[in-house]
Design a protein around this motif. Sequence first.
Motif, PDB file in Angstrom:
ATOM      1  N   SER A  95       0.928  -1.099  -0.120  1.00  0.00           N
ATOM      2  CA  SER A  95      -0.039  -0.011   0.152  1.00  0.00           C
ATOM      3  C   SER A  95       1.024   1.074  -0.105  1.00  0.00           C
ATOM      4  O   SER A  95       2.118   1.167   0.370  1.00  0.00           O
ATOM      5  CB  SER A  95      -1.007  -0.043   0.957  1.00  0.00           C
ATOM      6  OG  SER A  95      -0.087  -0.192   2.445  1.00  0.00           O
ATOM      7  N   ASP A 122      -7.650   1.190  -3.741  1.00  0.00           N
ATOM      8  CA  ASP A 122      -7.277  -0.079  -3.465  1.00  0.00           C
ATOM      9  C   ASP A 122      -5.759  -0.498  -2.903  1.00  0.00           C
ATOM     10  O   ASP A 122      -5.439  -0.906  -2.117  1.00  0.00           O
ATOM     11  CB  ASP A 122      -7.726  -1.410  -4.182  1.00  0.00           C
ATOM     12  CG  ASP A 122      -9.088  -1.629  -4.500  1.00  0.00           C
ATOM     13  OD1 ASP A 122      -9.862  -1.051  -3.635  1.00  0.00           O
ATOM     14  OD2 ASP A 122      -9.534  -2.296  -5.254  1.00  0.00           O
ATOM     15  N   LEU A 123      -4.848   0.459  -3.445  1.00  0.00           N
ATOM     16  CA  LEU A 123      -3.487   0.552  -3.216  1.00  0.00           C
ATOM     17  C   LEU A 123      -3.082   1.680  -2.133  1.00  0.00           C
ATOM     18  O   LEU A 123      -2.102   1.431  -1.678  1.00  0.00           O
ATOM     19  CB  LEU A 123      -2.555   0.900  -4.259  1.00  0.00           C
ATOM     20  CG  LEU A 123      -2.575  -0.372  -5.445  1.00  0.00           C
ATOM     21  CD1 LEU A 123      -1.933  -0.139  -6.828  1.00  0.00           C
ATOM     22  CD2 LEU A 123      -2.152  -1.664  -4.740  1.00  0.00           C
ATOM     23  N   ALA A 125      -2.938   3.323   1.266  1.00  0.00           N
ATOM     24  CA  ALA A 125      -2.895   2.796   2.796  1.00  0.00           C
ATOM     25  C   ALA A 125      -3.989   3.799   3.521  1.00  0.00           C
ATOM     26  O   ALA A 125      -4.237   5.006   2.863  1.00  0.00           O
ATOM     27  CB  ALA A 125      -1.541   3.349   3.214  1.00  0.00           C
TER      28      ALA A 125
END
Length: 135
Positions: A95, A122-123, A125
């Motif tokens: 992330s 979605d990546l 953090a």
Amino acid sequence: MPEPALASAWLRFHERKSEIHRLHPTVWAIPVLRKRGQLLQGLLRPGARVLDVGAGNRNWEEKVRAAAPGIEYLSLDQDRGTRQDYHDLDEVRGSFDLILLIEVIEHLPFDAGVSLLGRLRDLLAPGGRLLLTTP
């Protein structure tokens, strides 16, 4: 009936949109940053992980590394003739505190752009940011 999380997200979106309209009643009232280096101010902390999507010649690497100590800068570009950490989004793991999408999205068809934004989300953090610019 929408899912509670989706309904909550839409409510937050509309509240934020109303706040933006209150602060900037016309497009002419929106502040414009003329120096690209200013874009990174306040976005990076020491040790942050940064993914530069559509990195090309990696010209943001120096600016990112100078923004805070210990930055982990990773780049992605589909051009296999350039030096990158990744050439395909499916290769990316982990992330990121910041994802750069600098003058990339306008080159994609609408559906591909929306899909890319979902994958990048979605990546991120928790608390991570996406910095997206267009020309």
